[in-house]
Design a protein around this motif. Structure first.
Motif, PDB file in Angstrom:
ATOM      1  N   ALA A 260       0.924  -1.171  -0.012  1.00 29.89           N
ATOM      2  CA  ALA A 260      -0.056  -0.018  -0.020  1.00 29.89           C
ATOM      3  C   ALA A 260       0.891   1.216   0.048  1.00 29.89           C
ATOM      4  N   GLU A 261       1.782   1.324   0.639  1.00 27.69           N
ATOM      5  CA  GLU A 261       2.721   2.478   0.788  1.00 27.69           C
ATOM      6  C   GLU A 261       3.440   2.487  -0.704  1.00 27.69           C
ATOM      7  N   ARG A 262       4.060   1.472  -1.172  1.00 28.83           N
ATOM      8  CA  ARG A 262       4.787   1.620  -2.581  1.00 28.83           C
ATOM      9  C   ARG A 262       3.494   2.209  -3.569  1.00 28.83           C
ATOM     10  N   ILE A 263       2.498   1.739  -3.466  1.00 23.00           N
ATOM     11  CA  ILE A 263       1.357   2.348  -4.606  1.00 23.00           C
ATOM     12  C   ILE A 263       1.157   3.846  -4.295  1.00 23.00           C
ATOM     13  N   LYS A 264       1.381   4.309  -3.153  1.00 25.66           N
ATOM     14  CA  LYS A 264       0.789   5.483  -2.554  1.00 25.66           C
ATOM     15  C   LYS A 264       1.937   6.338  -3.059  1.00 25.66           C
ATOM     16  N   ALA A 265       2.943   5.898  -2.790  1.00 28.18           N
ATOM     17  CA  ALA A 265       4.373   6.749  -3.119  1.00 28.18           C
ATOM     18  C   ALA A 265       4.578   6.933  -4.686  1.00 28.18           C
ATOM     19  N   SER A 266       4.317   5.687  -5.429  1.00 25.12           N
ATOM     20  CA  SER A 266       4.783   5.767  -6.932  1.00 25.12           C
ATOM     21  C   SER A 266       3.356   6.281  -7.512  1.00 25.12           C
ATOM     22  N   ALA A 267       2.023   6.107  -7.393  1.00 27.27           N
ATOM     23  CA  ALA A 267       0.817   6.529  -8.071  1.00 27.27           C
ATOM     24  C   ALA A 267       0.171   7.715  -7.413  1.00 27.27           C
ATOM     25  N   GLY A 268       0.488   7.976  -6.104  1.00 27.17           N
ATOM     26  CA  GLY A 268      -0.294   8.632  -5.345  1.00 27.17           C
ATOM     27  C   GLY A 268      -1.872   8.174  -4.808  1.00 27.17           C
ATOM     28  N   VAL A 269      -2.305   7.019  -5.107  1.00 32.26           N
ATOM     29  CA  VAL A 269      -3.315   6.392  -4.717  1.00 32.26           C
ATOM     30  C   VAL A 269      -3.325   5.760  -3.462  1.00 32.26           C
ATOM     31  N   THR A 270      -4.396   6.067  -2.475  1.00 29.92           N
ATOM     32  CA  THR A 270      -4.323   5.399  -1.368  1.00 29.92           C
ATOM     33  C   THR A 270      -5.144   4.220  -1.387  1.00 29.92           C
ATOM     34  N   LEU A 271      -4.497   3.000  -0.865  1.00 32.57           N
ATOM     35  CA  LEU A 271      -5.294   1.853  -1.038  1.00 32.57           C
ATOM     36  C   LEU A 271      -5.114   1.258   0.362  1.00 32.57           C
ATOM     37  N   ALA A 272      -6.363   0.723   0.996  1.00 25.99           N
ATOM     38  CA  ALA A 272      -6.381   0.272   2.316  1.00 25.99           C
ATOM     39  C   ALA A 272      -5.570  -1.038   2.195  1.00 25.99           C
ATOM     40  N   THR A 273      -5.067  -1.301   3.391  1.00 29.34           N
ATOM     41  CA  THR A 273      -4.254  -2.483   3.627  1.00 29.34           C
ATOM     42  C   THR A 273      -5.081  -3.693   3.813  1.00 29.34           C
ATOM     43  N   ARG A 274      -6.491  -3.700   4.063  1.00 26.80           N
ATOM     44  CA  ARG A 274      -7.257  -4.559   4.201  1.00 26.80           C
ATOM     45  C   ARG A 274      -7.763  -5.016   2.773  1.00 26.80           C
ATOM     46  N   THR A 275      -7.812  -3.897   1.861  1.00 24.58           N
ATOM     47  CA  THR A 275      -8.005  -4.433   0.398  1.00 24.58           C
ATOM     48  C   THR A 275      -7.333  -5.153  -0.273  1.00 24.58           C
ATOM     49  N   ILE A 276      -5.778  -4.866   0.120  1.00 27.95           N
ATOM     50  CA  ILE A 276      -4.836  -5.678  -0.685  1.00 27.95           C
ATOM     51  C   ILE A 276      -4.914  -6.870   0.065  1.00 27.95           C
ATOM     52  N   TRP A 277      -5.170  -7.127   1.171  1.00 20.72           N
ATOM     53  CA  TRP A 277      -4.955  -8.456   2.061  1.00 20.72           C
ATOM     54  C   TRP A 277      -5.926  -9.270   1.300  1.00 20.72           C
ATOM     55  N   GLU A 278      -7.555  -8.568   1.322  1.00 16.14           N
ATOM     56  CA  GLU A 278      -8.558  -9.553   0.828  1.00 16.14           C
ATOM     57  C   GLU A 278      -8.521  -9.885  -0.467  1.00 16.14           C
ATOM     58  N   LYS A 279      -7.959  -9.174  -1.335  1.00 16.45           N
ATOM     59  CA  LYS A 279      -7.713  -9.266  -2.770  1.00 16.45           C
ATOM     60  C   LYS A 279      -6.794 -10.421  -3.036  1.00 16.45           C
ATOM     61  N   ALA A 280      -5.575 -10.382  -2.342  1.00 16.72           N
ATOM     62  CA  ALA A 280      -4.444 -11.204  -2.445  1.00 16.72           C
ATOM     63  C   ALA A 280      -5.036 -12.699  -1.858  1.00 16.72           C
ATOM     64  N   ARG A 281      -5.823 -12.790  -0.885  1.00 16.20           N
ATOM     65  CA  ARG A 281      -6.346 -13.829  -0.479  1.00 16.20           C
ATOM     66  C   ARG A 281      -7.208 -14.518  -1.300  1.00 16.20           C
ATOM     67  N   ARG A 282      -8.216 -13.539  -2.126  1.00 15.03           N
ATOM     68  CA  ARG A 282      -9.187 -14.137  -3.081  1.00 15.03           C
ATOM     69  C   ARG A 282      -8.469 -14.575  -4.143  1.00 15.03           C
ATOM     70  N   ILE A 283      -7.326 -14.002  -4.859  1.00 11.55           N
ATOM     71  CA  ILE A 283      -6.922 -14.427  -6.042  1.00 11.55           C
ATOM     72  C   ILE A 283      -5.767 -15.540  -5.957  1.00 11.55           C
ATOM     73  N   GLY A 284      -5.539 -15.697  -4.591  1.00 11.52           N
ATOM     74  CA  GLY A 284      -4.424 -16.817  -4.442  1.00 11.52           C
ATOM     75  C   GLY A 284      -2.994 -16.641  -4.438  1.00 11.52           C
ATOM     76  N   VAL A 285      -2.427 -15.377  -4.240  1.00 11.00           N
ATOM     77  CA  VAL A 285      -1.249 -14.980  -4.217  1.00 11.00           C
ATOM     78  C   VAL A 285      -0.638 -14.723  -2.800  1.00 11.00           C
ATOM     79  N   ALA A 286      -1.634 -14.781  -1.920  1.00  9.65           N
ATOM     80  CA  ALA A 286      -1.021 -14.768  -0.265  1.00  9.65           C
ATOM     81  C   ALA A 286      -0.474 -16.000   0.164  1.00  9.65           C
TER      82      ALA A 286
END
Length: 103
Positions: A15-41
């Protein structure tokens, strides 16, 4: 061994890398849930780690289910509560067991 761990990031670091590179704030929980859902966690204890090569998969758009299907297409029913998917799965198991008994 440290080479492997260097390529793994926590959802917070991503989330910090995405915010630093693109300026987009993405919740840690959102990343956690999607990573789990698509099987990359990858989980170690209670910590989730995601490989650097899997970050582009997290950023890909997901297709949404068709809630209003055309005639002949199956309808998609979304869960209405946190336990509804569990209840539907149990109902399907019970139904299949009854069908196997009758066969």
């Amino acid at each position: 061994m440290t080479d492997i761990l260097d390529n793994l990031l926590t959802p917070q670091q991503i989330a910090e890398r995405i915010k630093a590179s693109a300026g987009v704030t993405l919740a840690t929980r959102t990343i956690w849930e999607k990573a789990r859902r698509i099987g990359v966690a990858k989980k170690i204890g209670r910590s989730m780690l995601i490989h650097v090569d899997d970050i582009p998969k997290l950023l890909e758009p997901e297709s949404k289910p068709n809630l209003w299907p055309r005639s002949g297409e199956p309808a998609v029913y979304l869960p209405s509560g946190p336990r509804s998917s569990t209840n539907r799965a149990l109902a399907l198991l019970k139904k299949n067991r009854k069908q196997k008994k009758n066969d």
